[in-house]
Write a protein that holds these residues in place. Structure first.
Motif, mmCIF file in Angstrom:
data_model
loop_
_atom_site.group_PDB
_atom_site.id
_atom_site.type_symbol
_atom_site.label_atom_id
_atom_site.label_comp_id
_atom_site.label_asym_id
_atom_site.label_seq_id
_atom_site.Cartn_x
_atom_site.Cartn_y
_atom_site.Cartn_z
ATOM 1 N N LEU A 318 -19.408 8.842 -49.080
ATOM 2 C CA LEU A 318 -18.433 9.308 -48.085
ATOM 3 C C LEU A 318 -18.235 8.195 -47.070
ATOM 4 C CD1 LEU A 318 -16.671 11.531 -46.844
ATOM 5 C CD2 LEU A 318 -18.712 12.403 -45.692
ATOM 6 N N ASP A 319 -17.184 7.405 -47.246
ATOM 7 C CA ASP A 319 -16.942 6.244 -46.391
ATOM 8 C C ASP A 319 -16.340 6.621 -45.046
ATOM 9 O OD1 ASP A 319 -17.888 4.604 -48.407
ATOM 10 O OD2 ASP A 319 -15.905 4.297 -49.272
ATOM 11 N N SER A 320 -15.481 7.636 -45.034
ATOM 12 C CA SER A 320 -14.818 8.051 -43.794
ATOM 13 C C SER A 320 -14.748 9.567 -43.744
ATOM 14 C CB SER A 320 -13.396 7.478 -43.721
ATOM 15 O OG SER A 320 -13.423 6.074 -43.768
ATOM 16 N N TYR A 321 -14.915 10.106 -42.565
ATOM 17 C CA TYR A 321 -14.852 11.559 -42.366
ATOM 18 C C TYR A 321 -14.135 11.822 -41.053
ATOM 19 C CZ TYR A 321 -16.368 16.343 -41.401
ATOM 20 O OH TYR A 321 -16.392 17.688 -41.102
ATOM 21 N N MET A 322 -13.140 12.685 -41.093
ATOM 22 C CA MET A 322 -12.334 12.951 -39.908
ATOM 23 C C MET A 322 -12.109 14.443 -39.753
ATOM 24 S SD MET A 322 -8.505 11.503 -39.094
ATOM 25 C CE MET A 322 -8.546 10.271 -37.819
ATOM 26 N N HIS A 323 -12.246 14.932 -38.546
ATOM 27 C CA HIS A 323 -11.940 16.336 -38.282
ATOM 28 C C HIS A 323 -11.338 16.478 -36.899
ATOM 29 C CE1 HIS A 323 -15.238 16.834 -35.426
ATOM 30 N NE2 HIS A 323 -16.046 16.231 -36.285
#
Length: 421
Positions: A318-323
């Motif tokens: 999981l390289d990027s996570y946005m919320h």
């Protein structure tokens, strides 16, 4: 085709009701956290879409097509007897078909494939799509099975219980010409797949995704039907898709019912996404994947502490996570039915990607399109009402409509195209 100016006007009105300052097709200006810069793998997929030229369609959707009978009750509970509020409604539906309907209303060149019966329900399913501007040439018809149906029970909070009667949807593999499906898919920028109940239809989608990989972007809405199979059983499909749209509980089901569970380190959305991407590494998947996780509405948006959309991007990690964080506490908006909310989110996210928007803007678009769909009972009702003649929208004068149209035309990265003719 419906009037795009009217739909944009109604969406702009809706944007103001939830106290959003800007509008980039629903530019819900939330505060995002989790990453500080654009995800490289996300931009890689968006750039692939932009580089694809000479395609017949922008989006080609392969979906089950169902008539949704929607019944409103006070609550869904075992051994609970209740009265149905009002008269049940009968609406055209089907997950991918709902997304196609909204995409076409937004001006996206959209085509569908699927199966409908030669009955009254089949006529309604086809006419709804055609009126929105969807190409239905590969909508196959037969009389030996009825059109698909769903019975949806919706409680006051927005929670749903859905029972599916697939009907002729389970005959799609036998009715369709795979050569025609493959040709149409190969000549679309995005191929969007949604779930079927039949095993043969899943196999058809697996074969198609493997053959168009690299030619078109492939997105998938697995729904509850596919998700309960778990990642291992869906590996043949998952390894060839570029985007996955699903609800948080479906993500949990995919991971918990597969070998990916061994990578699980916690109980949050981010934890399940990390397990999914590590599973991809174990399976030696080599291409980037975007996973858009949708969270269910609580029915009114009175307590919007739950994050509605989260996005994970990566290959084997999981390289990027946005919320997004919560909305303003004073936002109050009734959302009587979440039927089709996820499908509208798909449409918003895809139209953002087609216009090379940032990941944040794609989330904005998905959020507003989804929440707008939930303001009416039925997956398409809000958009059907909003896309009528501009003169019928008494909340907007001709001058206001002209101003909105001008705003769209001068916006460099506009996500809704408005026809000036």
């Amino acid at each position: 085709m419906k009037d795009g100016k009217a739909l944009f006007a109604r969406l702009n009105e809706f944007r103001k009701r939830i106290k959003v300052d800007s509008f980039t097709i629903a530019g819900v200006r939330l505060t995002f956290s989790g990453i500080t810069e654009e995800a490289n793998h996300f931009r890689e997929i968006v750039n692939r879409i932009a580089k694809v030229n000479n395609k017949s369609h922008e989006v080609f959707v392969i979906s089950a097509h169902n008539i949704d009978e929607i019944k409103l009750i006070d609550k869904i509970s075992s051994d609970h007897e209740c009265e149905i509020f009002g008269c049940p409604t009968k609406e055209p539906g089907g997950s991918g078909a709902n997304s196609a309907y909204i995409l076409a209303l937004l001006g996206v060149d959209t085509a569908v494939a699927g199966a409908i019966g030669e009955d009254e329900d089949g006529q309604l399913l086809e006419s709804s799509l055609r009126q929105a501007g969807v190409n239905t040439e590969l909508l196959y018809r037969a009389s030996h099975y009825p059109s698909g149906k769903t019975t949806t029970i919706v409680e006051e909070s927005g929670k749903r219980l859905i029972a599916v009667s697939p009907g002729i949807n389970n005959e799609f593999h036998a009715l369709c010409s795979y050569e025609d499906i493959l040709e149409r898919a190969s000549n679309a920028k995005i191929v969007h797949l949604s779930s079927f109940a039949g095993k043969s239809e899943i196999q058809l989608q697996e074969q198609l995704a493997s053959e168009v990989k690299g030619k078109s972007i492939v997105s998938l809405t697995p729904g509850a039907i596919y998700s309960k199979k778990g990642l291992d059983r869906l590996n043949g499909l998952i390894k060839n898709v570029d985007l996955v749209f699903l609800y948080a509980e479906q993500l949990e089901s995919l991971v918990n019912r597969s070998s990916a569970k061994s990578f699980l380190g916690g109980g949050g959305v981010c934890d399940f996404l990390e397990a999914l991407y590590k599973w991809r590494g174990k399976k030696k998947h080599t291409s980037p994947l975007i996973v858009v996780v949708k969270d269910a509405f609580d029915g009114t948006m009175k307590h919007t502490t739950r994050r509605f959309l989260s996005v994970g991007v990566g290959v084997s990690e999981l390289d990027s996570y946005m919320h997004p964080e919560e909305l303003e506490p004073n936002v109050r908006l009734d959302m009587p039915d979440s039927t089709g909310a996820g499908d509208a989110a798909v449409a918003g996210f895809l139209v953002g990607m087609l216009n090379r928007a940032s990941m944040e803007s794609c989330i904005d678009a998905a959020f507003i399109m989804s929440s707008f769909a939930s303001t009416r009972v039925g997956a398409r009702t809000a958009y059907e009402e909003a896309s009528g003649n501009i003169e019928s929208l008494d909340s907007f004068s001709d001058n206001q409509s002209t101003a909105i149209k001008s705003e769209v035309n001068v916006e460099k990265n506009t996500l809704i195209r408005v026809d000036n003719n």
